[in-house]
Design an enzyme around this catalytic site. Structure first.
Site, short mmCIF file in Angstrom:
data_model
loop_
_atom_site.label_atom_id
_atom_site.label_comp_id
_atom_site.label_asym_id
_atom_site.label_seq_id
_atom_site.Cartn_x
_atom_site.Cartn_y
_atom_site.Cartn_z
N ASP A 172 42.14 47.25 29.80
CA ASP A 172 40.78 46.67 29.71
C ASP A 172 39.63 47.68 29.57
O ASP A 172 38.58 47.52 30.20
CB ASP A 172 40.52 45.78 30.94
CG ASP A 172 41.50 44.62 31.04
OD1 ASP A 172 42.37 44.49 30.17
OD2 ASP A 172 41.41 43.85 32.02
N LYS B 113 43.86 38.68 35.43
CA LYS B 113 43.63 40.07 35.82
C LYS B 113 44.88 40.90 35.55
O LYS B 113 44.80 42.06 35.18
CB LYS B 113 43.23 40.16 37.30
CG LYS B 113 41.96 39.36 37.67
CD LYS B 113 40.77 39.71 36.80
CE LYS B 113 39.53 38.94 37.20
NZ LYS B 113 38.45 39.07 36.19
N CYS C 284 42.07 44.68 37.78
CA CYS C 284 43.09 44.49 36.74
C CYS C 284 44.17 45.56 36.75
O CYS C 284 45.32 45.30 36.42
CB CYS C 284 42.43 44.39 35.38
SG CYS C 284 41.50 42.85 35.22
N VAL D 143 40.53 50.11 33.75
CA VAL D 143 39.59 49.59 34.74
C VAL D 143 39.87 48.10 35.01
O VAL D 143 40.42 47.42 34.16
CB VAL D 143 38.14 49.75 34.24
CG1 VAL D 143 37.81 51.22 34.10
CG2 VAL D 143 37.87 49.02 32.92
N THR D 144 39.42 47.65 36.20
CA THR D 144 39.00 48.46 37.33
C THR D 144 40.20 48.70 38.24
O THR D 144 41.12 47.88 38.28
CB THR D 144 37.88 47.78 38.16
OG1 THR D 144 38.35 46.53 38.69
CG2 THR D 144 36.65 47.55 37.34
N GLU E 16 40.94 41.83 28.68
CA GLU E 16 40.73 40.55 29.36
C GLU E 16 39.87 39.71 28.42
O GLU E 16 38.72 40.07 28.12
CB GLU E 16 40.05 40.76 30.72
CG GLU E 16 39.97 39.49 31.55
CD GLU E 16 39.46 39.72 32.97
OE1 GLU E 16 39.48 40.87 33.45
OE2 GLU E 16 39.04 38.73 33.60
N LYS F 263 44.78 39.13 27.47
CA LYS F 263 45.28 38.50 28.70
C LYS F 263 44.18 37.65 29.33
O LYS F 263 43.03 38.10 29.44
CB LYS F 263 45.78 39.57 29.68
CG LYS F 263 44.74 40.59 30.11
CD LYS F 263 45.39 41.63 31.00
CE LYS F 263 44.42 42.57 31.64
NZ LYS F 263 43.37 41.98 32.47
N1 TIU Z 1 39.59 44.36 34.01
C1 TIU Z 1 39.17 44.03 35.25
O1 TIU Z 1 39.35 44.76 36.20
N2 TIU Z 1 38.46 42.82 35.37
C2 TIU Z 1 37.53 42.60 36.35
O2 TIU Z 1 36.96 41.51 36.43
N3 TIU Z 1 37.22 43.65 37.20
C3 TIU Z 1 36.26 43.69 38.14
O3 TIU Z 1 36.23 44.67 38.91
N4 TIU Z 1 35.37 42.73 38.22
#
Ligand code: TIU
Length: 225
Positions: free
Chosen positions: A24, A132, A162, A157-158, A72, A129
């Site tokens: 992501d 998460k 995810c 991230v994060t 995502e 996807k």
């Molecule tokens: N990719 C991912 O981590 N999606 C999130 O929503 N992360 C947050 O930290 N919000």
């Protein structure tokens, strides 16, 4: 075999059974005006790792390791977005609403794309996807099994959302996972630290962590047999 001086103990992998999984690295999380910022986060912490992840991609591509990118993303009609996910919290904009980079977290919108420095190259797998985790409602597991991949080098991230969810999903499916600690970031430094500690505690209950330098040293050592 290659051996990385990892936590909590050395991580050993064969190059032909290993892929890099980048989670992501999208404008929606990393640039101002995206989904991450609408949740109230300061996105500058995440921007800081982009050059480090770029070095990981350069290393992986140079070594011939497959690179898999996740994003995502929801369908434009949001049919794959559970109402509970859309309605959660009190964000300034919700999934599917129009922000400065287009509709938030919707496939095909400018903000949903990867950051320019980390775009997939021709031939690299991109997994959209809705959750998460990278394994939920995707073809990732089938792809990895059909290509004989048993070990994953993870970035993105994060860290505690995810990335951690994906690494736990992978671990439950039998993959050995190494998370590259300087190639992942959280909006909350204390959550990143806690996540790295949780993953590697209890003898590597979920997997291993190491720095990009430690991976690079292992990959360039003359130990592949
Ligand atoms: N990719 C991912 O981590 N999606 C999130 O929503 N992360 C947050 O930290 N919000």
């Amino acid at each position: 075999m290659h051996t990385v001086q990892a936590q909590p103990y050395p991580f050993t992998f064969r190059r032909d059974a290993t892929a890099v999984l980048v989670i992501d690295m999208q404008r929606d999380f990393i640039e101002p005006g995206g989904f991450g910022e609408t949740l109230g986060n300061d996105v500058s912490r995440l921007q800081a790792i982009v050059p480090v992840v770029a070095r990981l991609l350069e290393l992986a591509r140079g070594m011939g390791l497959p690179v898999i990118h996740t994003r995502e993303a929801h369908r434009p009609d949001l049919s794959d977005c559970p109402p509970a996910k859309r309605e959660r919290g009190d964000p300034s904009l919700r999934i599917g609403d129009v922000g400065p980079m287009g509709r938030l977290l919707v496939e095909g919108e400018p903000g949903n794309d990867f950051v320019p420095a980390l775009k997939p190259e021709e031939g690299e797998l991109v997994i959209s996807k809705p959750g998460k985790g990278a394994f939920y409602a995707t073809g990732l597991d089938d792809y990895l099994r059909s290509t004989g991949i048993s070990h994953l080098l993870i970035a993105g991230v994060t860290t505690e959302v995810c990335v951690q969810t994906s690494m736990r999903e992978a671990n439950d499916r039998g993959y050995d996972c190494l998370l590259l600690e300087d190639c992942t970031e959280s909006y909350f430094p204390e959550f990143k630290r806690a996540t790295l500690d949780m993953l590697t505690a209890q003898g590597g209950i979920v997997g291993w962590t190491a720095t990009l330098q430690q991976l690079s040293a292992a990959l360039t050592a003359e130990t592949e047999t």
